[in-house]
Structures are given as C-alpha cells and as structure tokens.
Design a protein around this motif. Structure first.
Motif, short mmCIF file in Angstrom:
data_model
loop_
_atom_site.label_atom_id
_atom_site.label_comp_id
_atom_site.label_asym_id
_atom_site.label_seq_id
_atom_site.Cartn_x
_atom_site.Cartn_y
_atom_site.Cartn_z
N ARG A 121 -8.87 -7.82 -0.06
CA ARG A 121 -10.21 -7.22 -0.17
C ARG A 121 -10.13 -5.70 0.05
N ARG A 122 -9.21 -5.26 0.94
CA ARG A 122 -9.05 -3.82 1.17
C ARG A 122 -8.56 -3.13 -0.10
N SER A 130 5.89 -8.67 6.44
CA SER A 130 6.28 -10.00 6.93
C SER A 130 5.13 -10.99 6.68
N VAL A 162 -11.61 -2.76 -2.28
CA VAL A 162 -12.50 -1.68 -1.82
C VAL A 162 -11.94 -0.32 -2.23
N ASP A 163 -10.63 -0.14 -2.07
CA ASP A 163 -10.03 1.14 -2.42
C ASP A 163 -10.00 1.35 -3.94
N GLU A 202 -14.58 -3.81 5.92
CA GLU A 202 -14.16 -3.14 7.14
C GLU A 202 -14.27 -1.63 6.91
N VAL A 218 -4.37 -0.45 6.51
CA VAL A 218 -4.21 -1.29 5.33
C VAL A 218 -2.86 -2.00 5.32
N VAL A 219 -2.00 -1.66 6.27
CA VAL A 219 -0.76 -2.42 6.42
C VAL A 219 -0.71 -2.93 7.85
N THR A 220 -0.07 -4.07 8.02
CA THR A 220 -0.02 -4.66 9.36
C THR A 220 1.44 -4.86 9.76
N PRO A 221 2.08 -3.77 10.24
CA PRO A 221 3.48 -3.93 10.68
C PRO A 221 3.52 -4.91 11.85
N SER A 222 4.57 -5.72 11.87
CA SER A 222 4.73 -6.69 12.94
C SER A 222 5.71 -6.13 13.96
N ARG A 251 0.82 -1.22 0.00
CA ARG A 251 0.00 0.00 0.00
C ARG A 251 0.86 1.27 0.00
N LEU A 255 -17.45 -12.01 3.04
CA LEU A 255 -16.51 -11.10 3.71
C LEU A 255 -17.17 -9.73 3.80
N ALA A 269 8.25 -4.53 11.69
CA ALA A 269 8.60 -5.22 10.45
C ALA A 269 7.44 -5.08 9.47
N PHE A 270 7.74 -4.67 8.23
CA PHE A 270 6.71 -4.48 7.21
C PHE A 270 6.78 -5.61 6.19
N LEU A 272 -3.63 5.09 -0.92
CA LEU A 272 -2.48 4.25 -0.57
C LEU A 272 -2.34 3.10 -1.58
N ALA A 286 1.18 5.03 8.87
CA ALA A 286 2.12 4.00 9.33
C ALA A 286 3.35 4.05 8.44
N PHE A 316 -6.21 -12.52 2.73
CA PHE A 316 -7.45 -12.39 1.96
C PHE A 316 -8.14 -11.06 2.27
N ARG A 317 -8.13 -10.69 3.56
CA ARG A 317 -8.76 -9.43 3.96
C ARG A 317 -8.00 -8.23 3.44
N LEU A 318 -6.67 -8.32 3.44
CA LEU A 318 -5.87 -7.20 2.91
C LEU A 318 -6.10 -7.05 1.40
#
Lengths: 384, 93
Positions: free
Chosen positions: A218-219, A206, A222-223, B7, B13-17, A97, B4, A203-204, A156, A194, A214-216
C-alpha cells in the motif's frame, strides 16, 4: 556545452553527471554503447563511480540491489532480452524501495530474432513497480536520467528511462551537456534514511507476514499516486535550472484539435511534423506525447483532453489478446469520466518498422473519417 | 471489514530486521553433510571460495565447515581438486 551525441552516449553522460557511484552491467549483446562508454571512461578514470562487469543482466540488477541497499546511487542500462532476463530483480528493487535508475533501449523481443525498436520489452515490465519514462530526443534522454534520480530518490522507487533502439540510440543529435556544477546544485548526493551499514547491522528484505507485506505494498501505491505531480514539479525545477521544461505528457497544438495523435518515444517527434502538415492542409490536428507511462499520468490526460476531442493512439507495442498497451491504459483511465473522448487504437512499427509522417497522417485521417475501430486496433503498415 | 488507512509519509518504507543470523541457523535444512579429510587437504581454499553460504572458516591449516549454517549443497565436494571433501547422509533429527 553543446555536443553531437548518439542517444546511447547521452544516457552515459547523464549517468556520469549524476555522479553515479556504482554501475553493474553485462557487457555484451544486447548491451549498447551506453555501457561501452562507461567501461571506457572507467578505464580512463573519468567515470565517477565503480563499474562492475557481471555475468548477466539478472546479476547486474542483483548487484545494484546490494549497492543501493548500502546507500549508493546506482545505474545500469540494458535492452530487449536483457531486460526480460532482469525481470525477477526488478520486483526485488522496487519492493526494497531502492531508487535505481536504468536506461532501456527499446528493442523487439524474439522470436523471431529482431534487433530494431519496439516498446514491448519495457511495457512487459509495467507491473514491476518502476517508474517509466519515454524520451523523444537525445537531449531528453540525458535530461530525463538526471530528473529520474531526483524523482526516484524522493519517492524511494526505481525509474526506467526509455529511448528508441537505433532511431535514437544510434542517431546523432546536438545535445546541450549541462555544467557539472549546475547538475550538482539540481541533484544533491543520495542520502537514504535506512541503509545497510556494517556499524549498525540489520537484515533487509527478510520474511514478512501477510499484514506487513500488504501495508508495504500500500505504501508503494501511495507513493506512486504522488509521483505524477512530483514528475511535473521536478520537470519545472529542471526548467528553472537548465531552461528545458518537461511534463508527464507533452501537448502539441492539441488545445483546439478535433483529432489528436497520441504517441510516445521518438515517434512523438515525427508526429509533430505530421501535425504541422495536417494543420497546413487546414485540419485541426494535435499531438499528445506521453513521457510518463508509470505512474500512468491520468491527471495530465484528463487536463489535456476534451470530450469532443478524438484520440488516435499509436502503439509500437502490443499485448497479444488485447490491444496496444498505451491505448488500453488510456481507455481505462478515461472510463470514470462521464463525458470522455473517443479513443481509437493503432498498432504500427513493431520490430522497427518505420512510423513515417505519411503513416501518422493516414492514421489521423482514419479517425477523422470515422473509419477506425473503437474496440480493436487497426494494424497499420508503412507503404514502402 | 476495515479499510486500510494511509500511514503518514514519514513512516519507514523498509523494515530492516535486527534479528541476528546467530538466531537463524540454516544447517537443519541439510540432508547430507560435508566432511574434510585433513590428510588429503592441500589448503588450496577453493571450498572457502566457492561456498555459497560463506560458512567455511579458513583460520586454521585445514578449513572448518560451520555445520550450523552449511545447507549441504556439496559445491565444496565437487570443486575440491584433491577430492578430500566427502558428503555423507545424516540421520533425521
């Protein structure tokens, strides 16, 4: 200020006006003067951002992936084989993104070796999650780079801005270069929520398991779904600031047309002249010029066509085993409409062959006379 | 099966760990391990420069390879001009 600029330099000035912070590019062929001018400005200290010379297009996009993750506004430019070589990283950037903006000079892919314009390079990147814009003039190239940042940073998602090899990239046209202050007001600095920050380590990109993946995805869907309306809105904002408006699809004399040419890129300019000549000869001709290809502007297409309007889609690209790529997408997006326009495909100008006013008029007459094929494209060659 | 649900747009939209690399040692991927012959090392630092894992520590006179992260690629051994890095097989653990 009005300047006489080649398309390549219009792209560079767009990036400079956007106050790009990091450019990474492979500096030899198939790179163009877009990057050459950035290198020159960078050496003179007149380019706002940092210029990284890397060893390949794959590395260029990887470097921007890093820079954009750290929150920088990023830019690069490439063409044909270089874009193909970047392919893997295009998915990385959209999946992460990151609103990277890249200019691609549309040029044919080998083999055989060919230098000239053809859209198959960028259209091969259709499913990478990048927005795609096709420009018809050098002014539009500069303006679209600025608008692409605004759209991308809102969604994004990254954007690719296309101009035709040689017919725009190396051709000089008058370009109104906007004032830096006006651009700054239109395009504020990029401030992602972020980003990679040494003070707040994370960590990005990962590993993700199927469900969050699957949900990401789908995001992204949507965008992308809200992107067409956003492109229209940013085009209207741009008009308020700079006096030049842009939509997802440009309609030219098509409101009452019985056959409309459908074109993209610089062919869209030539087609206006073809439409004017056909109109002067007493024919109800029109033009729909696609500026946006991803997301596919289905809403604009439905708004600008009528069931009794036939479409003559001119593709300077081809998906072997199927059809011209714009044509197949137009057919697919009209399918759900109960009464839909007839769509005829034409493949022309692959590898830089001229798509002239005469050729476009001939294509228009093929549809008007009912001699075109609704299933397979006709391959049309310029007579000279 | 459930569809689904979308949301809200404000969902990240990003998931940093936040999981640190100290919890993710990659040294057990290795099948051969480097060993530096301190007698022959000239301190040129090429191993440090080339290491793709950035796991060569050069704080001391002779570089020290962090075997918690070294994947055993052997770039250091190939690049060392003094030929003082030796790769040797490790017993399976």
């Amino acid at each position: 200020m009005k300047k006489v600029l080649m398309g390549n330099h219009a792209a560079t000035l767009g990036a400079a006006l956007a106050r790009v912070q990091v450019v990474a590019a492979y500096p030899i062929t198939p790179a163009t003067q877009i990057v050459e001018l950035i290198a020159e400005m960078s050496a003179k200290g007149t380019f706002p951002g940092k210029f990284l010379r890397v060893e390949s297009e794959h590395s260029a996009m990887a470097a921007l992936l890093g820079a954009a993750t750290a929150g920088a506004r990023t830019f690069t430019a490439t063409s044909s084989q270089g874009l193909a070589y970047m392919h893997e990283l295009l998915h990385w950037v959209s999946g992460a993104r990151l609103p990277v903006v890249m200019v691609d000079v549309n040029r044919a892919l080998a083999a055989p070796w060919n230098l000239w314009t053809d859209q198959t390079d960028s259209l091969s990147q259709r499913d990478t999650g990048w927005l795609q814009f096709y420009c018809a003039t050098n002014q539009e190239v500069l303006d679209t780079v600025l608008m692409a940042y605004k759209v991308s940073e809102n969604l994004l998602l990254p954007s690719m801005v296309m101009l035709d090899g040689f017919t725009l990239s190396h051709v000089y046209e008058p370009v109104d270069v906007p004032d830096q202050k006006a651009v700054d007001a239109f395009l504020p600095p990029f401030k992602p929520a972020a980003f990679l920050d040494v003070k707040n380590p994370g960590a990005f990109g990962s590993l993700e398991t199927p469900k969050p993946y699957f949900r990401l995805r789908r995001r992204i869907a949507v965008d992308m779904d809200r992107a067409e309306a956003l492109v229209e809105q940013v085009g209207a904002d741009f008009e308020r600031s700079f006096g030049r408006g842009y939509g997802a699809v440009e309609s030219y004399r098509s409101q009452d047309a019985d056959v409309s040419l459908v074109c993209s890129g610089a062919v869209g300019s030539t087609a206006k002249q073809a439409v004017d000549e056909l109109r002067a000869e007493g024919h109800a001709a029109g033009l729909l010029r696609f500026r946006l290809f991803r997301p596919f502007p289905a809403a604009a297409l439905k708004r600008l066509t009528r069931p009794d309007m036939k479409l003559a889609v001119v593709d300077r690209n081809y998906s072997p085993g199927h059809q011209g790529i714009f044509c197949e997408e137009i057919k697919a997006s009209l399918y759900a409409t109960e009464r839909r326009p007839e769509v005829y495909g034409f493949v022309a100008g692959l590898g830089g062959g001229d798509i002239t006013v005469e050729l476009l008029k001939e294509i228009w007459h093929e549809v008007k006379a009912g001699t075109a094929d609704p299933v397979s494209p006709l391959w049309m060659e310029e007579a000279r | 099966m459930p569809r689904l649900k979308d949301e809200p747009l404000s969902t990240p939209v990003v998931t940093p760990s936040a999981r640190p690399m100290s919890e993710n040692p990659t040294g057990d991927w290795r099948s051969v391990a480097p060993r530096i012959d301190a007698e022959k090392c000239t301190g040129c630092l090429l191993c440090w420069k080339f290491c793709p894992e950035a796991c060569v520590d050069v704080a001391g006179e002779v570089p020290r390879i962090d075997l918690h992260y070294c994947k055993g690629c052997g770039v250091c051994a190939t690049e060392c001009p003094a030929h003082c890095v030796h790769m040797s097989e490790e017993a399976a653990s």
